[in-house]
Design a protein around this motif. Structure first.
Motif, PDB file in Angstrom:
ATOM      1  N   HIS A  76       0.840  -1.205   0.000  1.00  0.00           N
ATOM      2  CA  HIS A  76       0.000   0.000   0.000  1.00  0.00           C
ATOM      3  C   HIS A  76       0.876   1.256   0.000  1.00  0.00           C
ATOM      4  O   HIS A  76       0.617   2.197  -0.758  1.00  0.00           O
ATOM      5  CB  HIS A  76      -0.939  -0.014   1.212  1.00  0.00           C
ATOM      6  CG  HIS A  76      -1.752   1.236   1.343  1.00  0.00           C
ATOM      7  ND1 HIS A  76      -2.787   1.527   0.487  1.00  0.00           N
ATOM      8  CD2 HIS A  76      -1.653   2.267   2.216  1.00  0.00           C
ATOM      9  CE1 HIS A  76      -3.305   2.702   0.832  1.00  0.00           C
ATOM     10  NE2 HIS A  76      -2.638   3.166   1.868  1.00  0.00           N
ATOM     11  N   GLN A  77       1.928   1.265   0.837  1.00  0.00           N
ATOM     12  CA  GLN A  77       2.840   2.414   0.897  1.00  0.00           C
ATOM     13  C   GLN A  77       3.511   2.644  -0.461  1.00  0.00           C
ATOM     14  O   GLN A  77       3.651   3.778  -0.910  1.00  0.00           O
ATOM     15  CB  GLN A  77       3.917   2.198   1.961  1.00  0.00           C
ATOM     16  CG  GLN A  77       3.417   2.257   3.372  1.00  0.00           C
ATOM     17  CD  GLN A  77       3.105   3.683   3.817  1.00  0.00           C
ATOM     18  OE1 GLN A  77       3.138   4.631   3.045  1.00  0.00           O
ATOM     19  NE2 GLN A  77       2.789   3.820   5.078  1.00  0.00           N
ATOM     20  N   LEU A  78       3.949   1.566  -1.094  1.00  0.00           N
ATOM     21  CA  LEU A  78       4.585   1.678  -2.409  1.00  0.00           C
ATOM     22  C   LEU A  78       3.635   2.278  -3.434  1.00  0.00           C
ATOM     23  O   LEU A  78       4.009   3.151  -4.213  1.00  0.00           O
ATOM     24  CB  LEU A  78       5.048   0.305  -2.900  1.00  0.00           C
ATOM     25  CG  LEU A  78       6.376  -0.189  -2.383  1.00  0.00           C
ATOM     26  CD1 LEU A  78       6.561  -1.655  -2.748  1.00  0.00           C
ATOM     27  CD2 LEU A  78       7.505   0.635  -2.940  1.00  0.00           C
ATOM     28  N   ASN A  79       2.412   1.817  -3.416  1.00  0.00           N
ATOM     29  CA  ASN A  79       1.446   2.278  -4.412  1.00  0.00           C
ATOM     30  C   ASN A  79       1.021   3.722  -4.186  1.00  0.00           C
ATOM     31  O   ASN A  79       0.503   4.359  -5.103  1.00  0.00           O
ATOM     32  CB  ASN A  79       0.246   1.341  -4.464  1.00  0.00           C
ATOM     33  CG  ASN A  79       0.569   0.078  -5.221  1.00  0.00           C
ATOM     34  OD1 ASN A  79       1.301   0.106  -6.208  1.00  0.00           O
ATOM     35  ND2 ASN A  79       0.050  -1.039  -4.760  1.00  0.00           N
ATOM     36  N   LEU A  80       1.262   4.268  -2.983  1.00  0.00           N
ATOM     37  CA  LEU A  80       1.037   5.691  -2.777  1.00  0.00           C
ATOM     38  C   LEU A  80       2.032   6.514  -3.588  1.00  0.00           C
ATOM     39  O   LEU A  80       1.731   7.617  -4.023  1.00  0.00           O
ATOM     40  CB  LEU A  80       1.166   6.046  -1.288  1.00  0.00           C
ATOM     41  CG  LEU A  80       0.076   5.511  -0.357  1.00  0.00           C
ATOM     42  CD1 LEU A  80       0.387   5.863   1.083  1.00  0.00           C
ATOM     43  CD2 LEU A  80      -1.290   6.044  -0.769  1.00  0.00           C
ATOM     44  N   HIS A  81       3.226   5.970  -3.801  1.00  0.00           N
ATOM     45  CA  HIS A  81       4.266   6.647  -4.566  1.00  0.00           C
ATOM     46  C   HIS A  81       4.220   6.282  -6.051  1.00  0.00           C
ATOM     47  O   HIS A  81       4.770   7.014  -6.877  1.00  0.00           O
ATOM     48  CB  HIS A  81       5.657   6.280  -4.026  1.00  0.00           C
ATOM     49  CG  HIS A  81       5.870   6.700  -2.614  1.00  0.00           C
ATOM     50  ND1 HIS A  81       6.170   7.982  -2.246  1.00  0.00           N
ATOM     51  CD2 HIS A  81       5.810   5.998  -1.461  1.00  0.00           C
ATOM     52  CE1 HIS A  81       6.302   8.065  -0.948  1.00  0.00           C
ATOM     53  NE2 HIS A  81       6.084   6.867  -0.442  1.00  0.00           N
ATOM     54  N   LEU A  82       3.604   5.166  -6.365  1.00  0.00           N
ATOM     55  CA  LEU A  82       3.552   4.684  -7.748  1.00  0.00           C
ATOM     56  C   LEU A  82       2.122   4.770  -8.261  1.00  0.00           C
ATOM     57  O   LEU A  82       1.239   5.294  -7.607  1.00  0.00           O
ATOM     58  CB  LEU A  82       4.077   3.246  -7.820  1.00  0.00           C
ATOM     59  CG  LEU A  82       5.521   3.063  -7.335  1.00  0.00           C
ATOM     60  CD1 LEU A  82       5.862   1.599  -7.214  1.00  0.00           C
ATOM     61  CD2 LEU A  82       6.485   3.768  -8.283  1.00  0.00           C
ATOM     62  N   ASP A  83       1.877   4.204  -9.408  1.00  0.00           N
ATOM     63  CA  ASP A  83       0.554   4.281 -10.029  1.00  0.00           C
ATOM     64  C   ASP A  83      -0.350   3.100  -9.683  1.00  0.00           C
ATOM     65  O   ASP A  83      -1.320   2.854 -10.364  1.00  0.00           O
ATOM     66  CB  ASP A  83       0.708   4.389 -11.545  1.00  0.00           C
ATOM     67  CG  ASP A  83       1.438   3.196 -12.130  1.00  0.00           C
ATOM     68  OD1 ASP A  83       1.859   2.315 -11.363  1.00  0.00           O
ATOM     69  OD2 ASP A  83       1.583   3.146 -13.370  1.00  0.00           O
ATOM     70  N   GLY A  84      -0.003   2.361  -8.644  1.00  0.00           N
ATOM     71  CA  GLY A  84      -0.817   1.205  -8.265  1.00  0.00           C
ATOM     72  C   GLY A  84      -0.444  -0.063  -8.989  1.00  0.00           C
ATOM     73  O   GLY A  84      -1.206  -1.033  -9.000  1.00  0.00           O
ATOM     74  N   SER A  85       0.736  -0.093  -9.601  1.00  0.00           N
ATOM     75  CA  SER A  85       1.142  -1.245 -10.399  1.00  0.00           C
ATOM     76  C   SER A  85       1.647  -2.414  -9.560  1.00  0.00           C
ATOM     77  O   SER A  85       1.790  -3.516 -10.069  1.00  0.00           O
ATOM     78  CB  SER A  85       2.222  -0.832 -11.403  1.00  0.00           C
ATOM     79  OG  SER A  85       3.355  -0.329 -10.719  1.00  0.00           O
ATOM     80  N   ILE A  86       1.919  -2.205  -8.278  1.00  0.00           N
ATOM     81  CA  ILE A  86       2.420  -3.272  -7.413  1.00  0.00           C
ATOM     82  C   ILE A  86       1.232  -3.972  -6.771  1.00  0.00           C
ATOM     83  O   ILE A  86       0.467  -3.366  -6.036  1.00  0.00           O
ATOM     84  CB  ILE A  86       3.369  -2.723  -6.320  1.00  0.00           C
ATOM     85  CG1 ILE A  86       4.459  -1.847  -6.917  1.00  0.00           C
ATOM     86  CG2 ILE A  86       3.938  -3.862  -5.487  1.00  0.00           C
ATOM     87  CD1 ILE A  86       5.388  -2.557  -7.855  1.00  0.00           C
ATOM     88  N   GLN A  87       1.080  -5.265  -7.061  1.00  0.00           N
ATOM     89  CA  GLN A  87      -0.028  -6.029  -6.510  1.00  0.00           C
ATOM     90  C   GLN A  87       0.374  -6.815  -5.272  1.00  0.00           C
ATOM     91  O   GLN A  87      -0.450  -7.045  -4.383  1.00  0.00           O
ATOM     92  CB  GLN A  87      -0.589  -6.980  -7.563  1.00  0.00           C
ATOM     93  CG  GLN A  87      -1.172  -6.242  -8.744  1.00  0.00           C
ATOM     94  CD  GLN A  87      -1.560  -7.192  -9.865  1.00  0.00           C
ATOM     95  OE1 GLN A  87      -1.502  -8.408  -9.733  1.00  0.00           O
ATOM     96  NE2 GLN A  87      -1.951  -6.623 -10.990  1.00  0.00           N
ATOM     97  N   ASP A  88       1.637  -7.254  -5.220  1.00  0.00           N
ATOM     98  CA  ASP A  88       2.098  -8.028  -4.072  1.00  0.00           C
ATOM     99  C   ASP A  88       3.617  -7.937  -4.002  1.00  0.00           C
ATOM    100  O   ASP A  88       4.270  -7.539  -4.965  1.00  0.00           O
ATOM    101  CB  ASP A  88       1.665  -9.493  -4.186  1.00  0.00           C
ATOM    102  CG  ASP A  88       1.654 -10.208  -2.841  1.00  0.00           C
ATOM    103  OD1 ASP A  88       1.952  -9.585  -1.794  1.00  0.00           O
ATOM    104  OD2 ASP A  88       1.344 -11.417  -2.828  1.00  0.00           O
TER     105      ASP A  88
END
Length: 151
Positions: A76-88
């Protein structure tokens, strides 16, 4: 003819077609470093992204195991910085490389970078013999066990 700085040339190259992966990977690395503590960032490296699964290399199996429990929050923290491309996230204890070696504290007489490379009895990873002589375990296990204070 004027000489352009390397940073300007690098930016021009990254803007060309086919360099999207380099731009994206840089964003992933920066997002990872912003999402975790500096201590964790020192001990981990993003290694690959495949179908939304980001693999993170760690310097110990115990850290990989520990981070696995908090992977949803980290994702969730990563996707705050990215476009939501990290699923797991997947954490592995292989593929980590560090060119930096820890330095000895002034209160201890045995330098931790002295001696041969040996195996830590706690986490079964490589450590310097000086670390085992000083703390009985590697530096990271010493931190985890509270023997050595956090930086």
């Amino acid at each position: 003819m004027s000489i352009a700085p390397i940073s300007a040339i690098t930016l021009q190259l990254q803007e060309q077609p086919g360099w999207e992966g380099v731009r994206d990977w840089g964003a992933i690395v920066r997002a990872w470093q912003a999402s975790v503590s500096p201590l964790i960032a020192e001990r981990t490296q993003p290694r690959s992204l495949n179908r939304g699964l980001l693999t993170i290399a760690t310097n110990s199996a115990s850290l990989a195991h520990q981070l696995t429990f908090g992977r949803q929050k980290l994702c969730h923290q990563l996707n705050l910085h990215l476009d939501g491309s990290i699923q797991d996230l997947r954490f592995v204890a292989i593929g980590f490389s560090s060119n930096t070696s820890p330095t000895a504290t002034q209160s201890e007489s045995v330098p931790i970078d002295s001696g041969a490379v040996v195996i830590c009895s706690q986490c079964n990873t490589r450590a310097r013999q000086g670390e085992l002589l000083r703390w009985g375990v590697c530096q990271f296990c010493a931190i985890d066990l509270g023997i050595l204070g956090r930086k």
